[in-house]
Structure formats: C-alpha cells, structure tokens
Design an enzyme around this catalytic site. Structure first.
Site: not given
Ligand code: CP3
Length: 359
Positions: A41, A45, A54, A90, A167
């Site tokens: 990752r 952020r 973003r 993703d 998911y």
C-alpha cells in the site's frame, strides 16, 4: 532447454534492461548486494501528493484513468525511493468486472450493496472478458512501464479468491467475515462455484497484466488467516495453487496470505517464488516452515512506523539481522497506515538500503 526455461530466459534478457532489478533477482533466489525494499500500500493516503489527487477524483476514477493510476504508482518511487513500483488499483476491481457493484465509502471502506447470498445471486456473477472490463488496468500498466523507463520493476497484483469471496458475500469489511464463512459452511457447492469463477477471472486478469508488462505479481490473501489450516487449504490455497500454476511460465509470483503462517510449507510447495509474512511470526520460524528455496517478504509491523525515527532504524536493522542474507525482500507485514509521516516511511526504506549483511 525446456519450454519453461526458454520463456524465463527471454524474460530474463528483457529484465536486464532494468537499472534496478534487485527485487527480481531476490525472487530468483540470487544473492544480491543488498536487500530490496518496497511497502504494501505504498501508494496511498500517507503521501500529501496522493491526497491532492484524492480531493479531485473519486477512488474508481483514480483507478480507471491510466494517467492518474500511473502518476500515483510512481509517487512512492520518486518520493520514498522504493526498489519496486506496485500498480495503483484495488483488489475489488475484479468483483466489479464480474458484475457486482462496488462502492468505496469514506470512513466505511468498501461496500458491495448487493452481495451474494443465494444460488440466484450467483446468476448475476460472470467470468468476464478481462480485456473488455479491465482494459484500463492493462493500459495503465503499459503507461507505467513507459514512464518508469526501467528504473525499477513493476509489481502487478490481484486479490486471492478467498479474500474476494469475503467481500462478495459479506458485502463490506469485517473483523470476522462471519457471513462469508457461514455461506461457505452451509452452501459449500455454491461457495466453490464462486471461488472457481473468481479463480478463472483472476488467471486471465494476471496473464494480461504480465502481457502488458508486469514484472512479477502478488496475490493478496488478506483474510487467509481467518481460516484454520484445513479450511485454508480447501477454501483458499487450492485456488491460489491454480493461479500460481497458470503463471509459472511467465513471471515470479508472491503469495501474501496474512496470518496463514501455519501453511507456509504448503504455500512454498505451490512453486511461488515469494511468500509474504506478517510480524506475528519470527523470520527464523517462517524460514523453518517455508524451507530454504523460497524468498520471504516482510515483516515489519506497520504500526512501528509511528515510532521515533531512531527506533525505526534500530528495529529495521534487527529485522534484517533476523532474516539473514539472501532470499529476503524487506517489506511491512501489512499495508502502510494512512497517518505514518513520510519521513518515517523514508527512514524504513533508507535503513534497508544502507544495511549490508556480513558475509
Ligand atoms: O499497494 C499499493 O500501493 C497499490 C494499491 C492497492 C490499493 N489496495 C489501493 C487502495 C493495493 C495493492 C490494494 C489491495 C487491497 N485492497 C487489499 C489487500 C491488501 C490489504 O491491505 O489487505 C484489500 C483487502 C483491499 C480492499 C480495500 N480497498 C479496503 C479494505 C479499502 C479501504 C481501507 C483503506 O485503506 O482505506 C480500500 C481502499 C483503497 N485501496 C485505498 C487505496 C490507496 C484507500 C482509498 C482512499 O481513501 O484514497
């Protein structure tokens, strides 16, 4: 020379065009002058440059626009100096391509509003033509390769079928994924049908990523550790094994099944070149379980990047000492946290780059 060897040799000569191929050499089991380093990752952020994009674009706009995906992929290479780029995308673009709606909701994470619960729901899911549905990923990879211009290798990736099922059935993140497990335990036939469809899609998807230029691929089984050893074999590893086998004549593969340390021996037996481990297992024990052939990747506790820099340096050095020379790619044991200061991430990377094993 076997077909397998000649394909690997072709790939090898292409890779010699890379200025920094430490990661690929480590995956091949070669002794390298220093340990390669990247962070799961790593595009995200904690980088102010990411947060700017973003503000302007939605998550899936960032994934689906090759120029944006390319810019974000390159950010940690330029800013933190890692030895590999990982495609910005993703794992949930695969369920999306298979026909499910996926939303990413601020502060809630991923939400799939119409999850799979019944045989009827399974009719809404298909094994898609990956070029039609995920072509933007392959366009991004081609652009990234061009922009990287051989500086470092590019890692492609996909979610493991089990983690994607979590998911697709639970419909959102969860600590236990109890509804996903209940589905597998009460409707095993449907579960295996779904796992096979995800596997078939993933094989086609990763093969196209490699064709577009990915130098290696990682399979993220973030929720593999929720299963006991027998269920891990039955619901996860047997499908990962199919993926690794399908890719074996192309590029090296890395399996990261968080928490599933009990199956490192079986994961090594798939023929994958790299195995990711988290911080809850000692490198020496992981090595004993995985055997001497495979390259281990990890395993710094991501929360330890919140320590003062001198502590980070000391702990990273201890980690490198514990892994010993060769067969190691330095990484975190899971994704970098959003509130890690950039200079702490850089201290992690720099400490690895400055370290030399005494051999
Ligand atoms: O590693 C990289 O830098 C490449 C990009 C990447 C992302 N997700 C971007 C992302 C990769 C490899 C992933 C994999 C992924 N996605 C996994 C497996 C790895 C892991 O961390 O366990 C999982 C389980 C997902 C699903 C997912 N996507 C979750 C749970 C979330 C929300 C949590 C979070 O971190 O915000 C996402 C969103 C996501 N994927 C973000 C990024 C940068 C955050 C989006 C944003 O808010 O800007």
């Amino acid at each position: 020379m076997s077909k397998n060897n000649s394909l690997l040799t072709t790939r090898h000569s292409l890779n010699t065009m890379l200025q920094n191929d430490l990661l690929l050499r480590a995956l091949r089991g070669e002794v390298t002058e220093r340990t390669p380093v990247w962070m799961m990752r790593q595009a995200g952020r904690y980088l102010p440059e990411y947060r700017v994009l973003r503000e302007k674009y939605s998550f899936f706009e960032r994934c689906q626009t090759p120029e944006l995906a390319c810019e974000i992929t390159l950010q940690p290479v330029d800013i933190v100096g890692v030895d590999a780029a990982i495609l910005f995308s993703d794992i949930l673009v695969v369920p999306q391509a298979m026909g499910l709606e996926v939303q990413l909701i601020e502060s809630k994470g991923p939400v799939l509003p119409d999850p799979i619960k019944t045989a009827n729901d399974l009719n809404r899911v298909r094994v898609p033509d990956v070029n039609e549905t995920l072509g933007y990923v392959f366009d991004a990879i081609r652009l990234i390769k061009q922009e990287l211009n051989g500086r470092v290798p590019l890692i492609g990736f996909a979610g493991a079928p089990w983690t994607l099922l979590c998911y697709m059935v639970q419909g959102k993140g969860s600590k236990t994924f109890d509804e996903a497990k209940a589905f597998c335990y009460t409707e095993p036939e449907l579960a295996h049908q779904l796992l096979q469809m995800i596997t078939d899609t993933t094989i086609a998807y990763l093969k196209e990523q490699v064709k577009a230029g990915a130098d290696t691929v990682q399979i993220f089984d973030s929720w593999g550790g929720l299963l006991g050893p027998d269920d891990f074999e039955n619901l996860s590893l047997r499908y990962i094994r199919q993926i690794v086998t399908a890719l074996k004549d192309t590029v090296p593969t890395i399996i990261f099944a968080k928490g599933a340390w009990h199956s490192l021996d079986n994961m090594a037996a798939t023929g994958a070149q790299g195995l990711g481990i988290d911080w809850c297992i000692k490198p020496q024990m992981a090595r004993q379980l995985a055997g001497n052939k495979v390259t281990l990747q990890g395993n710094f506790d991501p929360a330890k990047l919140l320590s003062p820099i001198p502590v980070i340096k000391k702990e990273v050095t201890a980690m490198l000492d514990a892994f010993g020379p060769g067969h190691h790619i330095a990484n975190l044991g899971h994704g970098i946290l959003p509130h890690v200061p950039v200079d702490h991430a850089r201290a992690f990377v720099d400490t690895v780059k400055e370290y030399r094993h005494k051999i």
